[in-house]
Design an enzyme around this catalytic site. Structure first.
Site, short mmCIF file in Angstrom:
data_model
loop_
_atom_site.label_atom_id
_atom_site.label_comp_id
_atom_site.label_asym_id
_atom_site.label_seq_id
_atom_site.Cartn_x
_atom_site.Cartn_y
_atom_site.Cartn_z
N THR A 56 14.75 -11.36 10.59
CA THR A 56 14.87 -10.03 11.18
C THR A 56 14.05 -10.04 12.47
OG1 THR A 56 12.84 -9.15 10.19
CG2 THR A 56 14.87 -9.03 8.84
N ASP A 76 19.29 -13.45 3.41
CA ASP A 76 18.72 -12.14 3.09
C ASP A 76 18.43 -12.08 1.59
OD1 ASP A 76 18.49 -9.31 2.57
OD2 ASP A 76 19.49 -8.98 4.51
N TYR A 128 -4.07 5.86 17.88
CA TYR A 128 -3.51 7.04 17.22
C TYR A 128 -4.62 8.04 16.85
CZ TYR A 128 0.60 3.99 16.33
OH TYR A 128 1.69 3.13 16.44
N LYS A 135 6.99 -0.25 -1.37
CA LYS A 135 6.19 -1.34 -1.95
C LYS A 135 5.73 -0.96 -3.36
CE LYS A 135 5.01 -4.70 -0.20
NZ LYS A 135 5.68 -6.05 -0.13
N ALA A 163 9.74 -8.65 3.44
CA ALA A 163 9.68 -7.19 3.40
C ALA A 163 9.81 -6.65 4.81
CB ALA A 163 8.34 -6.73 2.81
N TYR A 191 7.23 3.21 3.75
CA TYR A 191 6.86 1.81 3.52
C TYR A 191 6.07 1.66 2.22
CZ TYR A 191 3.90 -2.35 3.69
OH TYR A 191 3.22 -3.50 3.35
N SER A 192 4.99 2.45 2.10
CA SER A 192 4.15 2.25 0.91
C SER A 192 4.88 2.69 -0.36
CB SER A 192 2.80 2.96 1.05
OG SER A 192 2.95 4.32 1.35
N THR A 233 0.51 -4.46 -1.48
CA THR A 233 -0.41 -3.96 -0.47
C THR A 233 -1.34 -2.89 -1.04
OG1 THR A 233 -0.47 -2.60 1.55
CG2 THR A 233 1.51 -2.43 0.23
N ASP A 234 -2.51 -2.76 -0.41
CA ASP A 234 -3.43 -1.69 -0.83
C ASP A 234 -2.85 -0.30 -0.54
OD1 ASP A 234 -3.70 -1.70 1.96
OD2 ASP A 234 -5.88 -1.96 1.96
N GLU A 235 -1.81 -0.26 0.31
CA GLU A 235 -1.25 1.05 0.67
C GLU A 235 -0.59 1.76 -0.52
OE1 GLU A 235 0.74 1.58 4.33
OE2 GLU A 235 -0.46 0.08 5.37
P1 NAD Z 1 6.12 -9.54 8.66
O1 NAD Z 1 6.85 -8.30 9.03
O2 NAD Z 1 5.32 -10.26 9.69
O3 NAD Z 1 7.16 -10.62 8.06
C1 NAD Z 1 8.18 -10.25 7.18
C2 NAD Z 1 9.13 -11.44 7.08
O4 NAD Z 1 10.13 -11.09 6.11
C3 NAD Z 1 9.88 -11.76 8.38
O5 NAD Z 1 9.90 -13.14 8.60
C4 NAD Z 1 11.29 -11.22 8.14
O6 NAD Z 1 12.28 -11.92 8.85
C5 NAD Z 1 11.42 -11.40 6.63
N1 NAD Z 1 12.39 -10.49 6.04
C6 NAD Z 1 12.47 -9.14 6.22
N2 NAD Z 1 13.52 -8.64 5.53
C7 NAD Z 1 14.08 -9.69 4.87
C8 NAD Z 1 15.17 -9.81 3.98
N3 NAD Z 1 15.91 -8.74 3.63
N4 NAD Z 1 15.46 -11.03 3.49
C9 NAD Z 1 14.73 -12.12 3.84
N5 NAD Z 1 13.70 -12.06 4.70
C10 NAD Z 1 13.38 -10.86 5.20
O7 NAD Z 1 5.24 -9.15 7.42
P2 NAD Z 1 3.76 -9.62 6.99
O8 NAD Z 1 2.78 -8.79 7.71
O9 NAD Z 1 3.70 -11.10 7.05
O10 NAD Z 1 3.76 -9.14 5.47
C11 NAD Z 1 4.25 -10.01 4.46
C12 NAD Z 1 4.13 -9.32 3.12
O11 NAD Z 1 2.77 -8.95 2.89
C13 NAD Z 1 4.91 -8.01 3.03
O12 NAD Z 1 5.45 -7.93 1.74
C14 NAD Z 1 3.86 -6.93 3.25
O13 NAD Z 1 4.23 -5.76 2.58
C15 NAD Z 1 2.64 -7.57 2.63
N6 NAD Z 1 1.32 -7.18 3.15
C16 NAD Z 1 1.06 -7.27 4.48
C17 NAD Z 1 -0.23 -6.98 4.95
C18 NAD Z 1 -0.58 -7.08 6.40
O14 NAD Z 1 -1.70 -6.72 6.78
N7 NAD Z 1 0.28 -7.58 7.27
C19 NAD Z 1 -1.23 -6.61 4.05
C20 NAD Z 1 -0.90 -6.51 2.68
C21 NAD Z 1 0.37 -6.83 2.25
O1 DAU Z 2 -3.20 -2.24 4.37
C1 DAU Z 2 -2.19 -3.19 4.35
C2 DAU Z 2 -1.11 -2.85 5.35
O2 DAU Z 2 -1.65 -3.09 6.64
C3 DAU Z 2 0.17 -3.64 5.14
O3 DAU Z 2 0.72 -3.30 3.89
C4 DAU Z 2 1.18 -3.36 6.26
O4 DAU Z 2 2.31 -4.19 6.12
C5 DAU Z 2 0.50 -3.67 7.59
O5 DAU Z 2 1.38 -3.36 8.65
C6 DAU Z 2 -0.79 -2.86 7.72
O6 DAU Z 2 -0.50 -1.45 7.83
P1 DAU Z 2 -1.30 -0.49 8.86
O7 DAU Z 2 -0.47 0.69 9.12
O8 DAU Z 2 -2.71 -0.31 8.41
O9 DAU Z 2 -1.35 -1.50 10.13
P2 DAU Z 2 -1.09 -1.23 11.69
O10 DAU Z 2 -1.52 -2.47 12.40
O11 DAU Z 2 0.25 -0.67 11.96
O12 DAU Z 2 -2.16 -0.09 12.02
C7 DAU Z 2 -3.54 -0.26 11.75
C8 DAU Z 2 -4.23 1.03 12.13
O13 DAU Z 2 -4.20 1.17 13.56
C9 DAU Z 2 -3.57 2.27 11.57
O14 DAU Z 2 -4.58 3.22 11.23
C10 DAU Z 2 -2.73 2.81 12.73
C11 DAU Z 2 -3.52 2.38 13.95
N1 DAU Z 2 -2.75 2.05 15.16
C12 DAU Z 2 -1.72 1.18 15.04
C13 DAU Z 2 -0.97 0.82 16.13
C14 DAU Z 2 0.19 -0.14 16.01
C15 DAU Z 2 -3.10 2.60 16.38
O15 DAU Z 2 -4.06 3.38 16.48
N2 DAU Z 2 -2.36 2.25 17.48
C16 DAU Z 2 -1.31 1.39 17.41
O16 DAU Z 2 -0.65 1.15 18.45
#
Ligand code: NAD
Ligand code: DAU
Length: 339
Positions: free
Chosen positions: A36, A59, A210, A157, A83, A153-154, A125-127
């Site tokens: 994606t 997918d 934000y 999940k 995801a 999203y949350s 996720t903690d969300e």
């Molecule tokens: P990301 O958005 O960077 O990567 C998601 C990947 O999933 C991408 O490579 C995308 O192509 C693939 N994907 C999406 N839809 C798909 C589908 N239908 N079939 C197959 N592949 C698909 O996400 P991330 O930040 O690496 O997060 C990975 C996992 O960890 C997620 O499940 C997210 O909920 C969880 N998570 C993320 C964080 C964080 O801080 N980023 C924290 C806690 C949990």
């Molecule tokens: O807690 C785990 C989660 O962390 C994961 O499950 C999600 O996949 C991951 O995207 C992340 O979610 P957040 O919403 O916490 O992450 P994000 O980087 O989008 O935002 C972090 C914080 O910063 C949030 O309070 C929103 C704020 N923010 C974000 C963006 C993109 C800003 O203030 N400005 C911005 O431009």
């Protein structure tokens, strides 16, 4: 051992693939990813040189493709990272979140049941716990904190987590679930706070914060998350949830100022913008269970992790410049069109 890693072309999944190829060179890894907008195959270009690694574009909601793959590969372990992961996008367009995050999880679990996978691990996720107030720092999320979600999203999940636990209880699928706090590190897609701020600051573009920037996140270096998953799939107890977190709470504005300071830019770049709808105030993980039961703890101090991360973005400009320009989308065609 053969491990399916879904979503491995994204941020955490790709870090996990590199971690596992190094830690367990005898394992075979297969990555299933739909590529994606968040998936970037060029992230895996070094892994693609390794004979123990294979990439499959597909997918997780495609039942036929998933079942064929499971039949062919005979996986021992499935780790589901795939995801839709960005909260802001879920507010704009929830539907794909429900499809991928819930129905995709179901398809993977159905296939895991049919083909006798020994462990299905769900990356959560903690969300799912909702948020904590800013004025009660003693409160933290434990595994028994009730599910109480805020964003589509949350909610998606959390639905997947409940479905995993239902498949464990009803069908005996050997599931584990990890609920991790915010990750940061290499290959983080530049729509998320830390990479967005680094890239914008480098270009002297405004830094959109934000609301008042008071919201708190608990940051964990991505390699520590990979270590936690490795330990859970090997030693975790089936049917259990494990919280994973960094004991490293920071207000968003603190993060932005750390980045500005490290890059020698001006705080005048900070622009306070309209808050995210339903914006969670504070996340804080209590990881006592995984520490006591499995011996995992967050090893990377934030000061070191953020330094490594900023350095990585400075040294890997082509990686994110191709995302910013859209060029990264052509990588799959370049790699696979004549195969
Ligand atoms: P990301 O958005 O960077 O990567 C998601 C990947 O999933 C991408 O490579 C995308 O192509 C693939 N994907 C999406 N839809 C798909 C589908 N239908 N079939 C197959 N592949 C698909 O996400 P991330 O930040 O690496 O997060 C990975 C996992 O960890 C997620 O499940 C997210 O909920 C969880 N998570 C993320 C964080 C964080 O801080 N980023 C924290 C806690 C949990
Ligand atoms: O807690 C785990 C989660 O962390 C994961 O499950 C999600 O996949 C991951 O995207 C992340 O979610 P957040 O919403 O916490 O992450 P994000 O980087 O989008 O935002 C972090 C914080 O910063 C949030 O309070 C929103 C704020 N923010 C974000 C963006 C993109 C800003 O203030 N400005 C911005 O431009």
């Amino acid at each position: 051992m053969k491990v399916l890693v879904t979503g491995g072309a994204g941020f955490i999944g790709s870090n996990f693939i590199y971690y596992m190829l190094k830690k367990h060179p005898e394992y075979e890894l297969v990555c299933l990813d739909a590529l994606t907008y968040a998936g970037n195959l060029s992230t895996l270009k070094d892994a693609l040189q390794n004979p123990k690694f294979k990439f499959v574009k597909g997918d997780i909601t495609d039942r036929t493709l998933v079942f064929d793959l499971f039949k062919q590969e005979n996986f021992d372990v499935v780790v589901n990272f795939a995801a839709e992961s960005h909260v802001d996008r879920s507010i704009e367009n929830p539907e794909v979140f429900l499809k991928t995050n819930i129905l995709g999880t179901q398809v993977l679990m159905d296939a895991s049941l049919k083909y006798n996978v020994k462990r299905y691990h769900q990356i959560s996720t903690d969300e799912v716990y909702g948020d904590l107030p800013l004025d009660k720092p003693e409160l933290m999320f434990t595994e028994t904190t009730p599910i109480h979600t805020s964003s589509p999203y949350s909610a998606s999940k959390a639905s997947a987590d409940l479905l995993c636990l239902a498949y464990y209880r009803t069908f005996g699928l050997p599931v584990t679930i990890s609920r991790c706090s915010n990750n940061y590190g290499p290959y983080h897609f530049p729509e998320k706070l830390i990479p967005l701020m680094i890239i914008n600051a480098l270009a002297e573009k405004s830094l959109p914060v934000y609301g008042k920037g008071e919201n708190v996140r608990d940051w964990l270096y991505v390699e520590d998350h990979c270590k936690a998953i490795d330990v859970i799939i090997h030693k975790g107890k089936v049917g259990e949830v494990y919280n994973v977190g960094g004991h490293n709470e920071k207000k968003n504005i603190e993060i932005v100022k750390i980045i500005i300071d490290r890059l020698g830019k001006s705080e005048d770049l900070i622009t306070y913008v309209t808050d995210r709808k339903g914006h969670d105030l504070r996340y804080a993980i209590d990881p006592t269970k995984i520490t006591n039961e499995l011996g995992w703890y967050p090893e990377t101090k934030f000061e070191d992790g953020i330094e490594k991360t900023i350095k990585w973005y400075l040294e890997n400009k082509p990686w994110w410049q191709e995302i910013v320009s859209g060029e990264y989308k052509n990588y799959y065609e370049k790699m696979y069109s004549d195969r």
